[in-house]
Design a protein around this motif. Structure first.
Motif, short mmCIF file in Angstrom:
data_model
loop_
_atom_site.label_atom_id
_atom_site.label_comp_id
_atom_site.label_asym_id
_atom_site.label_seq_id
_atom_site.Cartn_x
_atom_site.Cartn_y
_atom_site.Cartn_z
N ARG A 280 -13.92 -3.01 12.43
CA ARG A 280 -14.12 -3.84 11.24
C ARG A 280 -15.52 -3.70 10.65
N PRO A 281 -16.58 -3.85 11.42
CA PRO A 281 -17.90 -3.66 10.80
C PRO A 281 -18.11 -2.25 10.27
N LEU A 282 -17.55 -1.24 10.94
CA LEU A 282 -17.71 0.13 10.47
C LEU A 282 -17.02 0.34 9.12
N VAL A 283 -15.79 -0.17 9.00
CA VAL A 283 -15.07 -0.04 7.73
C VAL A 283 -15.79 -0.83 6.64
N SER A 284 -16.28 -2.01 6.98
CA SER A 284 -16.97 -2.83 6.00
C SER A 284 -18.25 -2.16 5.51
N LEU A 285 -19.01 -1.60 6.42
CA LEU A 285 -20.23 -0.90 6.03
C LEU A 285 -19.91 0.35 5.23
N LEU A 286 -18.84 1.02 5.57
CA LEU A 286 -18.42 2.21 4.82
C LEU A 286 -18.05 1.86 3.39
N SER A 287 -17.57 0.66 3.18
CA SER A 287 -17.08 0.27 1.85
C SER A 287 -18.12 -0.40 0.98
N LEU A 395 -7.88 2.75 4.95
CA LEU A 395 -7.26 3.89 4.27
C LEU A 395 -7.68 3.96 2.82
N LEU A 396 -7.64 2.82 2.14
CA LEU A 396 -8.00 2.78 0.73
C LEU A 396 -9.46 3.16 0.53
N CYS A 397 -10.33 2.65 1.41
CA CYS A 397 -11.74 3.00 1.33
C CYS A 397 -11.95 4.49 1.54
N LEU A 398 -11.28 5.06 2.52
CA LEU A 398 -11.40 6.50 2.79
C LEU A 398 -10.93 7.31 1.59
N ALA A 399 -9.80 6.89 0.98
CA ALA A 399 -9.28 7.61 -0.19
C ALA A 399 -10.28 7.57 -1.34
N MET A 415 -11.72 13.98 7.61
CA MET A 415 -11.38 14.19 9.02
C MET A 415 -10.85 12.91 9.66
N THR A 416 -11.36 11.76 9.22
CA THR A 416 -10.82 10.49 9.72
C THR A 416 -9.38 10.31 9.29
N VAL A 417 -9.10 10.63 8.02
CA VAL A 417 -7.72 10.56 7.53
C VAL A 417 -6.83 11.50 8.33
N MET A 418 -7.32 12.68 8.62
CA MET A 418 -6.53 13.64 9.40
C MET A 418 -6.17 13.08 10.77
N GLU A 419 -7.13 12.40 11.42
CA GLU A 419 -6.85 11.82 12.74
C GLU A 419 -5.87 10.65 12.64
N ILE A 420 -6.00 9.85 11.58
CA ILE A 420 -5.08 8.72 11.41
C ILE A 420 -3.67 9.22 11.15
N THR A 421 -3.53 10.24 10.33
CA THR A 421 -2.19 10.78 10.05
C THR A 421 -1.60 11.44 11.30
N THR A 437 6.27 4.30 1.54
CA THR A 437 6.19 5.01 0.26
C THR A 437 5.66 4.14 -0.86
N ASN A 438 5.83 2.82 -0.77
CA ASN A 438 5.34 1.92 -1.82
C ASN A 438 3.99 1.31 -1.50
N SER A 439 3.31 1.81 -0.47
CA SER A 439 2.02 1.27 -0.06
C SER A 439 0.90 1.87 -0.91
N PRO A 440 0.13 1.06 -1.65
CA PRO A 440 -0.97 1.60 -2.47
C PRO A 440 -1.99 2.41 -1.68
N PRO A 441 -2.44 1.95 -0.49
CA PRO A 441 -3.38 2.80 0.26
C PRO A 441 -2.77 4.15 0.63
N ALA A 442 -1.49 4.15 1.05
CA ALA A 442 -0.85 5.41 1.42
C ALA A 442 -0.75 6.33 0.20
N LYS A 443 -0.38 5.77 -0.95
CA LYS A 443 -0.30 6.57 -2.17
C LYS A 443 -1.66 7.16 -2.53
#
Length: 614
Positions: A280-287, A395-399, A415-421, A437-443
């Motif tokens: 959580r702190p890592l994603v928050s700092l990334l965003s 996911l949305l932040c990475l995109a 590379m993070t997205v690649m590992e998550i997928t 398929t209807n998820s905004p972050p996934a899209k």
């Protein structure tokens, strides 16, 4: 057993032995002059040992490693001196025997080892004095004459553990490059107890310089599984995560790098970081400064529920005044969205808001790069961490960052997205939850992956994006053919690694394990995938394997395609049976099935040939 004794017991033994030597010197009947000289040396050692006792008993955070090592050597040398002096007590016939068997050489040797012990104790006491007065000691004790690195490590660790803050910082900054030099230095630092004082220095919340120095030294140590285990065993991971939560940005950069290194080298540390909620702190700092959602205007009066939720997110309780003033603040709130909540949540994981806003752009960029790498390493082969990233708007932040950024940050995010997928490919629950398929972050992620495949002229980035799309092959419905076209295009890429990765990804669409394999196989052929695939079969053996596997799936699912016939797929497969497949029984069996299937259709036995060529 020596390690189990407390330090007072450790020091009492040589002190008592020195008293016995003094008594034996008084009782000596021969070599009296030599015995007296030994007695003087022992007296000096006894005085030093008593000084060491006084320091040890008055210092709450005593660094014991050099003290125990030197005291053990002193005890051994005193025992040798006691044995020699006791021989000189005898008289009469025994005295003549002692005179014959004992020589001045024996006393010179004992005198030499006692001098060495005196030098060791002098060095040790100088360390203690310097800790009290300030100023790091760089001299070399006799015990470390064959290994100067040992004395340097002792000096630095002693100051990190016992010295004033300024000296602790200087010592940690000196220890860090030693650890960076080679693995032997790392081993000495760890064996000599360097990790616990570095972790304590990391907790110095009032001194960012101290925290950075400690984090850098720990980072240089955390380069293999064993040393990462030692850091974790000292309860380092909860401490590291806490520092990540509430430190200035430049400290968070160093700590995020440490998280990345520990996660990279040890799967157990990956899991423990997950339990300590490091994601959580890592994603928050990334965003930071990233708008994650479009504003959603709200022209009506907000509901009580929305007011309560807003205040919960801000960490406040709704007051009566706040509720009464909602009509006056509707417009200001209407321009907010979940992105604003996410930005505010960063305040819980950073320093104060003003400091963040005033921080230089290059510092913010460096922090994002460090956090992105930490997320990459934490998600690598770890389903739980990958799931947590998807649950925190990661996911949305990475995109967004893949879309807007370039260079190292874009690479780490991809590379993070690649590992998550990859984790989603192996875990159906994660796949269904995060990549609907209807998820905004996934899209958003898929859009950026397709853009990277088609628009970016970087083989490494293209390979990562292609790999990610392939991992998601089972999430795309039959109508989602737009992901097939870019992959087919890359089959003709001049970079054979990119072309082979495209064949692997398309193989996941066309393999029998994919419920829509027939529909996807038709789409691959419709997008003109057969000609470049046939050309790929001329590549090296590994690339041929992937190309042959995909071609076999196409033949089995859409064997009546005129595109396969025109491309002479049957001939290519027959040649492969004799060459590549001869060393791979499973592939040979697959090729044989594909050949049979094509022969059935191309011999005219099947009456309904269909063309899937555009």
């Amino acid at each position: 057993m020596a390690e189990e004794k407390n330090i007072e017991e450790e020091l009492s033994s040589p002190i008592l032995m020195a008293e016995r030597i003094r008594k034996a010197v008084d009782e000596a009947e021969c070599f009296k002059m030599e015995c007296c000289e030994v007695g003087k040396q022992v007296d000096r050692l006894s005085h030093m040992l008593r000084s060491a006792v006084r320091f040890a008993t008055s210092t709450p955070s005593l660094y014991e490693h050099p003290l125990r090592r030197i005291v053990a050597e002193v005890s051994k040398n005193l025992e040798r001196a006691l044995t020699l002096v006791r021989k000189c007590k005898h008289s009469g016939v025994l005295r003549r025997v002692v005179t014959i068997t004992t020589s001045a050489t024996d006393f010179r040797k004992v005198s030499g080892v006692l001098d060495a012990s005196t030098g060791d104790m002098t060095w040790l006491l100088s360390i203690f004095d310097s800790v009290a007065s300030g100023g790091i000691v760089y001299s070399l004790p006799p015990i470390a004459s064959n290994d100067p690195m040992l004395s340097w490590v002792w000096s630095y660790v002693a100051f990190i553990q016992m010295g004033p803050l300024a000296d602790r910082i200087e010592a940690a900054n000196s220890l860090a490059p030693l650890a960076l030099d080679n693995d032997r230095n790392k081993k000495i630092i760890v064996e000599e107890g360097g990790v616990p004082p570095l972790l304590r220095l990391l907790k110095e919340s009032g001194s960012p310089d101290a925290q950075i120095a400690a984090a850098t030294a720990l980072l240089n140590l955390a380069t293999d599984q064993e040393r990462v285990h030692i850091i974790a065993a000292e309860h380092g991971i909860p401490m590291i995560v806490q520092v990540l939560f509430d430190s200035p940005m430049r400290v968070q950069i160093a700590v995020a790098n440490l998280v990345a290194s520990m996660a990279e080298h040890d799967h157990v540390a990956q899991e423990e970081f997950s339990r300590e909620n490091a994601i959580r702190p890592l994603v928050s700092l990334l965003s930071i400064d990233v708008v994650l959602d479009e504003p959603k205007p709200n022209h009506g009066k907000p509901s009580i529920h929305s007011i309560v939720q807003n205040h919960k997110q801000m960490g406040k309780k709704p007051s009566a005044t706040t509720t009464q003033n909602q009509n006056h603040s509707t417009h200001s709130r209407s321009s907010s969205s979940s992105s604003v909540y996410y930005s505010d949540s960063i305040g819980r994981y950073g320093h104060n808001k003003k400091d963040r806003e005033n921080e230089k752009p290059e510092v913010k960029l460096e922090l994002k790069i460090s956090c992105a790498k930490a997320l990459w390493m934490l998600s690598k082969g770890c389903v739980s961490n990958s799931r947590m990233i998807t649950e925190t708007k990661g996911l949305l932040c990475l995109a967004k960052l893949i879309e807007k950024e370039q260079g190292v940050l874009q690479h780490h995010c991809l590379m993070t997205v690649m590992e998550i997928t990859a984790a989603a490919e192996s875990n159906a629950d994660l796949r269904r939850a995060a990549f609907k398929t209807n998820s905004p972050p996934a899209k958003a992620v898929v859009e950026q992956l397709l853009r990277m495949i088609g628009e970016v002229n970087s083989p490494s980035l293209q390979i990562a994006a292609i790999n990610s799309i392939g991992s998601l092959a089972r999430t795309f419905p039959a109508r989602e053919t737009r992901v097939i076209g870019p992959l087919v295009t890359q089959l003709a890429n001049t970079n054979m690694n990119v072309a082979a990765e495209a064949a692997i990804a398309l193989g996941k669409f066309a393999c029998p394990e994919n419920f829509l394999c027939v529909e996807h196989s038709k789409a691959i052929i419709e997008f003109g995938g057969v000609p470049p695939l046939i050309r790929l079969l001329r590549a090296n053996e590994q690339d041929q394997f992937h190309g042959l596997t995909l071609l076999c799936h196409l033949a089995l699912h859409v064997g009546n395609s005129e595109a396969l016939e025109r491309a002479r797929a049957l001939t290519a497969l027959e040649g492969a049976v004799r060459n590549v497949a001869a060393q791979n029984p499973s592939l040979k069996e697959l090729i044989s099935k594909a050949i049979y299937h094509l022969e059935v259709y191309q011999s005219g036995i099947h009456p309904h040939k269909q063309s899937y060529v555009p």
